[in-house]
Scaffold this motif. Structure first.
Motif, PDB file in Angstrom:
ATOM      1  N   CYS A   1       0.811  -1.159  -0.042  1.00 38.06           N
ATOM      2  CA  CYS A   1       0.160   0.088  -0.040  1.00 38.06           C
ATOM      3  C   CYS A   1       0.970   1.154   0.045  1.00 38.06           C
ATOM      4  N   ALA A   2       0.196   2.459  -0.532  1.00 37.91           N
ATOM      5  CA  ALA A   2       1.007   3.625  -0.356  1.00 37.91           C
ATOM      6  C   ALA A   2       1.140   4.251   0.992  1.00 37.91           C
ATOM      7  N   THR A   3       2.319   4.629   1.297  1.00 35.73           N
ATOM      8  CA  THR A   3       2.690   5.545   2.663  1.00 35.73           C
ATOM      9  C   THR A   3       2.246   6.894   2.665  1.00 35.73           C
ATOM     10  N   PRO A   4       1.432   7.126   3.541  1.00 30.73           N
ATOM     11  CA  PRO A   4       0.813   8.610   3.540  1.00 30.73           C
ATOM     12  C   PRO A   4       1.950   9.580   3.651  1.00 30.73           C
ATOM     13  N   VAL A   5       1.647  10.638   3.071  1.00 35.79           N
ATOM     14  CA  VAL A   5       2.779  11.722   3.220  1.00 35.79           C
ATOM     15  C   VAL A   5       2.398  12.542   4.622  1.00 35.79           C
ATOM     16  N   PRO A   6       3.443  12.757   5.340  1.00 40.71           N
ATOM     17  CA  PRO A   6       2.981  13.537   6.438  1.00 40.71           C
ATOM     18  C   PRO A   6       3.157  14.978   6.369  1.00 40.71           C
ATOM     19  N   GLY A   7       2.072  15.435   7.058  1.00 45.41           N
ATOM     20  CA  GLY A   7       1.450  16.908   7.024  1.00 45.41           C
ATOM     21  C   GLY A   7       2.644  17.947   7.066  1.00 45.41           C
ATOM     22  N   TRP A   8       3.778  17.699   7.883  1.00 47.54           N
ATOM     23  CA  TRP A   8       4.841  18.808   7.787  1.00 47.54           C
ATOM     24  C   TRP A   8       5.243  19.096   6.607  1.00 47.54           C
ATOM     25  N   LYS A   9       5.541  17.912   5.717  1.00 48.21           N
ATOM     26  CA  LYS A   9       6.105  18.235   4.421  1.00 48.21           C
ATOM     27  C   LYS A   9       5.219  19.099   3.414  1.00 48.21           C
ATOM     28  N   ARG A  10       3.995  19.334   3.822  1.00 50.94           N
ATOM     29  CA  ARG A  10       3.289  20.462   3.102  1.00 50.94           C
ATOM     30  C   ARG A  10       3.139  21.479   3.405  1.00 50.94           C
ATOM     31  N   MET A  11       3.909  21.973   4.577  1.00 48.71           N
ATOM     32  CA  MET A  11       3.859  23.231   5.305  1.00 48.71           C
ATOM     33  C   MET A  11       4.706  24.262   4.393  1.00 48.71           C
ATOM     34  N   ASP A  12       4.484  25.284   4.587  1.00 49.97           N
ATOM     35  CA  ASP A  12       5.083  26.251   3.462  1.00 49.97           C
ATOM     36  C   ASP A  12       6.645  26.441   3.841  1.00 49.97           C
ATOM     37  N   TRP A  13       7.101  26.064   5.075  1.00 46.33           N
ATOM     38  CA  TRP A  13       8.582  26.318   5.490  1.00 46.33           C
ATOM     39  C   TRP A  13       9.269  25.047   4.872  1.00 46.33           C
ATOM     40  N   ALA A  14       8.445  23.893   4.582  1.00 44.03           N
ATOM     41  CA  ALA A  14       9.462  22.814   3.903  1.00 44.03           C
ATOM     42  C   ALA A  14       9.028  22.295   2.789  1.00 44.03           C
ATOM     43  N   ALA A  15       7.746  22.586   2.096  1.00 45.23           N
ATOM     44  CA  ALA A  15       7.494  22.228   0.743  1.00 45.23           C
ATOM     45  C   ALA A  15       8.337  22.661  -0.231  1.00 45.23           C
ATOM     46  N   ASP A  16       8.955  23.823  -0.372  1.00 46.12           N
ATOM     47  CA  ASP A  16       9.882  24.164  -1.447  1.00 46.12           C
ATOM     48  C   ASP A  16      11.235  23.748  -1.265  1.00 46.12           C
ATOM     49  N   VAL A  17      11.727  22.883  -0.399  1.00 48.40           N
ATOM     50  CA  VAL A  17      13.097  22.780  -0.171  1.00 48.40           C
ATOM     51  C   VAL A  17      13.056  21.001  -0.080  1.00 48.40           C
ATOM     52  N   LEU A  18      11.765  20.217  -0.267  1.00 49.08           N
ATOM     53  CA  LEU A  18      11.860  19.021  -0.294  1.00 49.08           C
ATOM     54  C   LEU A  18      12.629  18.292  -1.466  1.00 49.08           C
ATOM     55  N   PRO A  19      13.274  17.084  -1.159  1.00 47.96           N
ATOM     56  CA  PRO A  19      14.126  16.427  -2.242  1.00 47.96           C
ATOM     57  C   PRO A  19      13.127  16.253  -3.453  1.00 47.96           C
ATOM     58  N   GLN A  20      13.774  16.174  -4.679  1.00 52.41           N
ATOM     59  CA  GLN A  20      13.292  16.291  -5.938  1.00 52.41           C
ATOM     60  C   GLN A  20      12.425  14.996  -6.094  1.00 52.41           C
ATOM     61  N   GLY A  21      12.866  13.868  -5.801  1.00 49.90           N
ATOM     62  CA  GLY A  21      11.696  12.611  -5.710  1.00 49.90           C
ATOM     63  C   GLY A  21      10.810  12.407  -4.507  1.00 49.90           C
ATOM     64  N   ASP A  22      10.610  13.491  -3.527  1.00 47.52           N
ATOM     65  CA  ASP A  22       9.917  13.132  -2.489  1.00 47.52           C
ATOM     66  C   ASP A  22       8.594  12.866  -2.840  1.00 47.52           C
ATOM     67  N   PRO A  23       7.759  11.854  -2.424  1.00 45.11           N
ATOM     68  CA  PRO A  23       6.196  12.047  -2.672  1.00 45.11           C
ATOM     69  C   PRO A  23       5.464  12.854  -2.487  1.00 45.11           C
ATOM     70  N   ALA A  24       5.872  13.832  -1.600  1.00 38.36           N
ATOM     71  CA  ALA A  24       4.795  15.012  -1.235  1.00 38.36           C
ATOM     72  C   ALA A  24       4.871  15.976  -2.164  1.00 38.36           C
ATOM     73  N   ARG A  25       5.827  16.177  -3.194  1.00 34.12           N
ATOM     74  CA  ARG A  25       5.898  17.071  -4.381  1.00 34.12           C
ATOM     75  C   ARG A  25       5.004  16.550  -5.425  1.00 34.12           C
ATOM     76  N   SER A  26       4.724  15.178  -5.495  1.00 35.28           N
ATOM     77  CA  SER A  26       3.861  14.553  -6.648  1.00 35.28           C
ATOM     78  C   SER A  26       2.401  14.161  -5.876  1.00 35.28           C
ATOM     79  N   ASN A  27       2.231  14.294  -4.821  1.00 38.10           N
ATOM     80  CA  ASN A  27       1.090  14.021  -4.019  1.00 38.10           C
ATOM     81  C   ASN A  27       0.677  15.005  -3.077  1.00 38.10           C
ATOM     82  N   PRO A  28      -0.111  16.174  -3.705  1.00 35.31           N
ATOM     83  CA  PRO A  28      -0.343  17.117  -2.815  1.00 35.31           C
ATOM     84  C   PRO A  28      -1.472  16.950  -1.908  1.00 35.31           C
TER      85      PRO A  28
END
Length: 199
Positions: free
Chosen positions: A172-199
């Motif tokens: 099953c797909a692993t959920p994305v933690p909420g902190w990765k969608r916060m403004d302070w983190a979202a723009d500096v996530l690694p290129q392949g991070d699932p949070a980038r493609s799973n808003p």
């Protein structure tokens, strides 16, 4: 000659008259390999605490969790556990890469028991173990130096409410933690991070 105690340990043991007790514990309980009971204990747990040391000699302690059995015993002298996606700081794993000295504290909080394992760790590719761990970035292999139980009397007894939904599973797909969608983190996530493609 003690494998565990140096002059500073001995000074405190002398101050509190525990030298004989400390020596007896080392003689009777310290071992250099896991027993079958140790293996069963480690492989049924879903958490442990990992102590590491950086290049400046400063300690760090981290919690590691997964499904029961996420720490595997490869043999009586070797453990392995996965490194999953985290906050990207790699404090513990960077320390492992620096000098490899680790202390592992295994605690069963539901039926109080604990075991300490000290050794030398190294980082290996995720494919090092079979079957592989789902979504592991790599694995940590620990060569065991010392194993000994600790008195459980100060462990508070807990009941498991639920396991983390963020532990990766192959089916099953692993959920994305909420902190990765916060403004302070979202723009500096690694290129392949699932949070980038799973808003």
């Amino acid at each position: 000659m003690s494998a565990l105690y140096d002059d500073h340990h001995r000074a405190l043991q002398h101050q509190f008259d525990t030298e004989r007790l400390a020596d007896r514990i080392e003689q009777r309980l310290l071992r250099t390999a896991l027993t079958d009971d140790d293996r069963a204990f480690v492989e049924r747990l879903d958490l442990f605490f990992l102590a590491t040391v950086n290049a400046r000699g400063e300690p760090s302690c981290s919690y590691k969790g997964g499904d029961p059995g996420f720490v595997r015993v490869l043999d009586a002298k070797t453990l392995v556990f996965p490194s999953y996606d985290g906050n990207g700081m790699y404090l513990s794993m960077g320390n492992v890469a620096t000098n490899g000295h680790v202390g592992m504290l295994f605690i069963d909080l539901t039926s109080p028991k604990r075991l300490r394992v000290n050794g030398t760790a190294r980082i290996e590719p995720a494919a090092f173990v079979n079957p592989p761990y789902a979504e592991a970035q790599f694995v940590v292999v620990v060569s065991i130096r010392e194993v000994f139980p600790n008195c459980p009397r100060y462990i508070h007894k807990f009941t498991l409410v639920e396991r983390s939904t963020f532990v990766p599973h192959a089916d099953c797909a692993t959920p994305v933690p909420g902190w990765k969608r916060m403004d302070w983190a979202a723009d500096v996530l690694p290129q392949g991070d699932p949070a980038r493609s799973n808003p």
